[in-house]
Design a protein around this motif. Structure first.
Motif, PDB file in Angstrom:
ATOM      1  N   ASN A 130      63.247  -7.579  75.672  1.00  0.00           N
ATOM      2  CA  ASN A 130      62.989  -6.741  76.849  1.00  0.00           C
ATOM      3  C   ASN A 130      61.544  -6.809  77.322  1.00  0.00           C
ATOM      4  OD1 ASN A 130      65.626  -5.850  77.060  1.00  0.00           O
ATOM      5  ND2 ASN A 130      65.296  -4.103  75.681  1.00  0.00           N
ATOM      6  N   ARG A 131      60.640  -7.187  76.451  1.00  0.00           N
ATOM      7  CA  ARG A 131      59.235  -7.288  76.852  1.00  0.00           C
ATOM      8  C   ARG A 131      59.024  -8.402  77.874  1.00  0.00           C
ATOM      9  NH1 ARG A 131      56.557  -8.287  71.178  1.00  0.00           N
ATOM     10  NH2 ARG A 131      58.412  -9.635  71.126  1.00  0.00           N
ATOM     11  N   ARG A 132      59.947  -9.360  77.892  1.00  0.00           N
ATOM     12  CA  ARG A 132      59.847 -10.480  78.834  1.00  0.00           C
ATOM     13  C   ARG A 132      61.126 -10.580  79.664  1.00  0.00           C
ATOM     14  NH1 ARG A 132      57.510 -12.402  73.916  1.00  0.00           N
ATOM     15  NH2 ARG A 132      59.575 -13.064  73.206  1.00  0.00           N
ATOM     16  N   ALA A 133      61.676  -9.441  80.020  1.00  0.00           N
ATOM     17  CA  ALA A 133      62.976  -9.411  80.701  1.00  0.00           C
ATOM     18  C   ALA A 133      62.970 -10.203  82.003  1.00  0.00           C
ATOM     19  CB  ALA A 133      63.391  -7.966  80.965  1.00  0.00           C
ATOM     20  N   TRP A 134      61.832 -10.279  82.671  1.00  0.00           N
ATOM     21  CA  TRP A 134      61.762 -11.005  83.944  1.00  0.00           C
ATOM     22  C   TRP A 134      62.153 -12.472  83.777  1.00  0.00           C
ATOM     23  CZ3 TRP A 134      58.845 -15.351  84.637  1.00  0.00           C
ATOM     24  CH2 TRP A 134      57.853 -15.613  83.685  1.00  0.00           C
ATOM     25  N   MET A 135      61.917 -13.022  82.581  1.00  0.00           N
ATOM     26  CA  MET A 135      62.212 -14.434  82.363  1.00  0.00           C
ATOM     27  C   MET A 135      63.709 -14.714  82.407  1.00  0.00           C
ATOM     28  SD  MET A 135      59.416 -15.255  79.350  1.00  0.00           S
ATOM     29  CE  MET A 135      59.508 -17.046  79.462  1.00  0.00           C
ATOM     30  N   ASP A 136      64.516 -13.715  82.060  1.00  0.00           N
ATOM     31  CA  ASP A 136      65.967 -13.908  82.074  1.00  0.00           C
ATOM     32  C   ASP A 136      66.543 -13.902  83.486  1.00  0.00           C
ATOM     33  OD1 ASP A 136      66.331 -14.171  79.286  1.00  0.00           O
ATOM     34  OD2 ASP A 136      66.158 -11.998  79.044  1.00  0.00           O
ATOM     35  N   THR A 137      65.735 -13.564  84.459  1.00  0.00           N
ATOM     36  CA  THR A 137      66.188 -13.620  85.854  1.00  0.00           C
ATOM     37  C   THR A 137      65.975 -15.009  86.454  1.00  0.00           C
ATOM     38  OG1 THR A 137      64.045 -12.958  86.801  1.00  0.00           O
ATOM     39  CG2 THR A 137      65.545 -11.191  86.118  1.00  0.00           C
ATOM     40  N   VAL A 138      65.257 -15.871  85.732  1.00  0.00           N
ATOM     41  CA  VAL A 138      64.949 -17.208  86.242  1.00  0.00           C
ATOM     42  C   VAL A 138      66.113 -18.148  85.935  1.00  0.00           C
ATOM     43  CG1 VAL A 138      63.356 -19.161  86.135  1.00  0.00           C
ATOM     44  CG2 VAL A 138      62.490 -16.813  85.902  1.00  0.00           C
ATOM     45  N   LYS A 139      66.609 -18.808  86.958  1.00  0.00           N
ATOM     46  CA  LYS A 139      67.685 -19.783  86.816  1.00  0.00           C
ATOM     47  C   LYS A 139      67.199 -21.144  87.307  1.00  0.00           C
ATOM     48  CE  LYS A 139      70.328 -16.281  85.742  1.00  0.00           C
ATOM     49  NZ  LYS A 139      70.724 -16.030  84.330  1.00  0.00           N
ATOM     50  N   PHE A 140      67.937 -22.185  86.953  1.00  0.00           N
ATOM     51  CA  PHE A 140      67.582 -23.488  87.508  1.00  0.00           C
ATOM     52  C   PHE A 140      67.845 -23.456  89.009  1.00  0.00           C
ATOM     53  CE2 PHE A 140      68.240 -27.839  88.862  1.00  0.00           C
ATOM     54  CZ  PHE A 140      67.158 -28.479  88.276  1.00  0.00           C
ATOM     55  N   PRO A 141      66.863 -23.793  89.831  1.00  0.00           N
ATOM     56  CA  PRO A 141      67.011 -23.651  91.287  1.00  0.00           C
ATOM     57  C   PRO A 141      68.059 -24.601  91.870  1.00  0.00           C
ATOM     58  CG  PRO A 141      64.697 -23.876  90.639  1.00  0.00           C
ATOM     59  CD  PRO A 141      65.515 -24.249  89.452  1.00  0.00           C
ATOM     60  N   TRP A 142      68.963 -24.047  92.652  1.00  0.00           N
ATOM     61  CA  TRP A 142      69.970 -24.888  93.300  1.00  0.00           C
ATOM     62  C   TRP A 142      69.317 -25.914  94.221  1.00  0.00           C
ATOM     63  CZ3 TRP A 142      74.695 -25.899  92.042  1.00  0.00           C
ATOM     64  CH2 TRP A 142      75.460 -24.955  91.349  1.00  0.00           C
ATOM     65  N   SER A 143      68.194 -25.541  94.807  1.00  0.00           N
ATOM     66  CA  SER A 143      67.514 -26.450  95.730  1.00  0.00           C
ATOM     67  C   SER A 143      67.005 -27.707  95.029  1.00  0.00           C
ATOM     68  CB  SER A 143      66.342 -25.732  96.407  1.00  0.00           C
ATOM     69  OG  SER A 143      65.396 -25.285  95.444  1.00  0.00           O
ATOM     70  N   GLU A 144      66.875 -27.651  93.695  1.00  0.00           N
ATOM     71  CA  GLU A 144      66.381 -28.794  92.934  1.00  0.00           C
ATOM     72  C   GLU A 144      67.506 -29.579  92.261  1.00  0.00           C
ATOM     73  OE1 GLU A 144      63.229 -27.746  90.234  1.00  0.00           O
ATOM     74  OE2 GLU A 144      62.325 -26.327  91.656  1.00  0.00           O
ATOM     75  N   TYR A 145      68.733 -29.082  92.363  1.00  0.00           N
ATOM     76  CA  TYR A 145      69.863 -29.724  91.677  1.00  0.00           C
ATOM     77  C   TYR A 145      70.333 -30.920  92.497  1.00  0.00           C
ATOM     78  CZ  TYR A 145      73.386 -29.266  87.958  1.00  0.00           C
ATOM     79  OH  TYR A 145      74.147 -29.437  86.821  1.00  0.00           O
TER      80      TYR A 145
END
Length: 306
Positions: A55-70
């Motif tokens: 939970n101390r780094r919860a923001w990191m779990d919101t990061v996904k591989f960007p569709w724009s880069e797929y």
């Protein structure tokens, strides 16, 4: 201090148990396949950290591989069919590996390790890693008039370069045919796993990372490490006494992906594990066994001619 030591001991025991579970995923019909080598080097140390979200780094779990880069090609590669690998065995592969949560202690430890590698990498190492980045065969380069056709076939033998330049696609056609079928399974596995997990690249989570390249597919698992170790295990079935040399070459490939800042160590370790399981699964297929035996006979019959 005693409590920390106890937690560390428990984590090490859990790691050993998990490793034992991972390497027992397939039961080969051929009992003489060499067991997977134990996890070692920094992979062993990093694997002792927790994979769970923090939970101390919860923001990191919101990061996904960007569709724009797929990339469209990366997505399209999933549509190829496997050759030796059965749908049932393929469906089990994602169950054999675990992706650390973005916010986990393990991911943080891996990113810190990669920052250290970035700080210490030399121009010579960078040059070598970039050279390795351009190596890798593809199953869809089939036209002899394609400018990449001959290089694509030659690179099938990259992991076995210790044998000599004479060990190549022209002199060993049965081995080449085997490797081309295996590389199709490897590439299908690579891109379907990437689609399944969609793990962001390390540089998506750590802005201080300066990758030597940007890749148009998710991070987990590493395609380079997958083909490198899978081919090392295949060559070891053909020339068992050279297994250590083949694995050393594969180790260099996976190291290069970390040095470039484009793969977490856990991506590479997962690929090593999956590649070993691929060999186990291939042995369930009589066609693979027959093709491998042809390659083994070819080696025995021709090695003294060079």
């Amino acid at each position: 201090m005693k409590m920390k030591h106890r937690k560390r001991t428990v984590l090490l025991l859990l790691t050993a148990a998990i490793t034992g579970l991972l390497v027992s995923g397939f039961q080969s019909k051929r009992g003489s396949i060499q067991p997977l080598e134990p996890v070692s080097q920094h992979y062993k140390t990093l694997s002792t950290w927790s994979l769970k979200p923090d939970n101390r780094r919860a923001w990191m779990d919101t990061v996904k591989f960007p569709w724009s880069e797929y990339g469209k090609g990366a997505q399209g590669n999933m549509l190829w069919r496997t050759v030796y690998l059965s749908p049932e065995d393929e469906a089990r592969l994602p169950e054999l590996i675990r992706v650390p949560a973005n916010s986990s202690d393990q991911t943080r430890a891996e990113l810190d390790y990669m920052l250290q590698v970035q700080q210490n990498r030399t121009p010579k190492e960078i040059e070598r890693a970039r050279y390795i980045a351009n190596i890798g065969s593809w199953p869809n380069i089939l036209n002899p008039e394609d400018p990449d056709y001959y290089e694509n076939r030659q690179q099938l033998f990259y992991i076995a370069t210790a044998i000599g330049e004479w060990y190549n696609d022209k002199n060993f056609p049965a081995t080449t045919a085997l490797l081309l079928k295996c590389i199709q399974d490897i590439r299908v596995t690579e891109f379907r796993l990437k689609w399944y997990f969609k793990r962001p690249r390390p540089y998506h989570l750590e802005p201080a990372l300066k990758p030597l390249a940007k890749i148009n597919s998710p991070s987990f698992a590493s395609g380079h490490s997958l083909w490198a170790f899978a081919e090392a295990f295949i060559f070891a079935e053909i020339i068992p006494e050279k297994r250590a040399e083949f694995l050393k070459k594969a180790e260099e490939v996976r190291w290069s992906r970390e040095l470039m800042g484009i793969h977490y160590p856990s991506d590479n370790e997962a690929s090593r594990i999956i590649s070993w399981h691929l060999l186990q699964a291939w042995y369930q297929n009589p066609t693979f066994v027959a093709d491998l035996e042809k390659a083994q006979r070819e080696w025995r019959d021709r090695k003294l001619s060079y």
